[in-house]
Design a protein around this motif. Sequence first.
Motif, PDB file in Angstrom:
ATOM      1  N   ASP A  23       3.106  -8.109 -14.208  1.00  0.00           N
ATOM      2  CA  ASP A  23       2.758  -6.733 -13.838  1.00  0.00           C
ATOM      3  C   ASP A  23       1.455  -6.353 -14.513  1.00  0.00           C
ATOM      4  O   ASP A  23       1.413  -6.127 -15.717  1.00  0.00           O
ATOM      5  CB  ASP A  23       3.866  -5.774 -14.280  1.00  0.00           C
ATOM      6  CG  ASP A  23       3.662  -4.379 -13.694  1.00  0.00           C
ATOM      7  OD1 ASP A  23       2.541  -4.103 -13.238  1.00  0.00           O
ATOM      8  OD2 ASP A  23       4.613  -3.588 -13.708  1.00  0.00           O
TER       9      ASP A  23
ATOM     10  N   LYS B  27       8.080   3.073 -19.573  1.00  0.00           N
ATOM     11  CA  LYS B  27       7.562   2.243 -18.480  1.00  0.00           C
ATOM     12  C   LYS B  27       6.448   1.325 -18.976  1.00  0.00           C
ATOM     13  O   LYS B  27       6.382   0.153 -18.605  1.00  0.00           O
ATOM     14  CB  LYS B  27       7.061   3.128 -17.343  1.00  0.00           C
ATOM     15  CG  LYS B  27       6.497   2.327 -16.159  1.00  0.00           C
ATOM     16  CD  LYS B  27       6.269   3.195 -14.965  1.00  0.00           C
ATOM     17  CE  LYS B  27       5.594   2.416 -13.848  1.00  0.00           C
ATOM     18  NZ  LYS B  27       6.325   1.188 -13.466  1.00  0.00           N
TER      19      LYS B  27
ATOM     20  N   ASP C 203       6.756  -2.658 -18.819  1.00  0.00           N
ATOM     21  CA  ASP C 203       5.785  -3.427 -18.044  1.00  0.00           C
ATOM     22  C   ASP C 203       5.038  -4.437 -18.905  1.00  0.00           C
ATOM     23  O   ASP C 203       4.591  -5.470 -18.407  1.00  0.00           O
ATOM     24  CB  ASP C 203       4.788  -2.482 -17.360  1.00  0.00           C
ATOM     25  CG  ASP C 203       5.437  -1.693 -16.235  1.00  0.00           C
ATOM     26  OD1 ASP C 203       6.492  -2.125 -15.742  1.00  0.00           O
ATOM     27  OD2 ASP C 203       4.888  -0.650 -15.852  1.00  0.00           O
TER      28      ASP C 203
END
Length: 206
Positions: free
Chosen positions: A67, A57, A61
């Motif tokens: 993000d 993740k 990201d």
Amino acid sequence: MNRIEFMEALSGLLQDIPEEDRMDALKYYNDYFDDAGAENEKNVIDELESPEKVAAKIKADREDPEDEKAGMPMEQENKPWTNKWLKMILIVAIILIGCPVIVPVAIGLLAAIAGILIAAFTFFVTIVIGFAAIVIVAIVLTAAGIGSMFVNIGVGLALFGAGMILIAVGAIGTVAGIRLCIIVFPGMIRGIVWILRKPFHRKAVA
């Protein structure tokens, strides 16, 4: 898997990203565990699922410039067990409630320890003084024996012999008493210090 194992695995999985991003991510998750508290470590690990998923993740990201959370857990604010203010309030309340009991108990404990030390010191000093007094009496008897030999040699020799025996006994007792003080008192003080430090000792976390 515990916290240490989780963080070590995550650190290894993030070796291929810039060091600054890697350190930021590791710091975030360390803080995340700290906020949750040791009692909720298992809950945090269950929530994060695995170091591999967290690392994936974070890397995904990083590729999305919009993000800003960079792989941080979603809904960070929804952590009911991480309320630091509540913990601080509870600690203050425990201290305020416990003071009327803890302070008198602590004073009583210190008084008892002081009493034990004074009693032990008095006991050993009495022993040393007693044997020293024997040495003084023995010296007087020896001198009296020497003087009596000119009048009655039998009595003089008896007094002289008794004096010499008492000198030996008194000297041995005085040395032994002083030696005991040197050995026993430091040991007692170390033991008391160890007992007093025990409640405040915290096991070091690797």
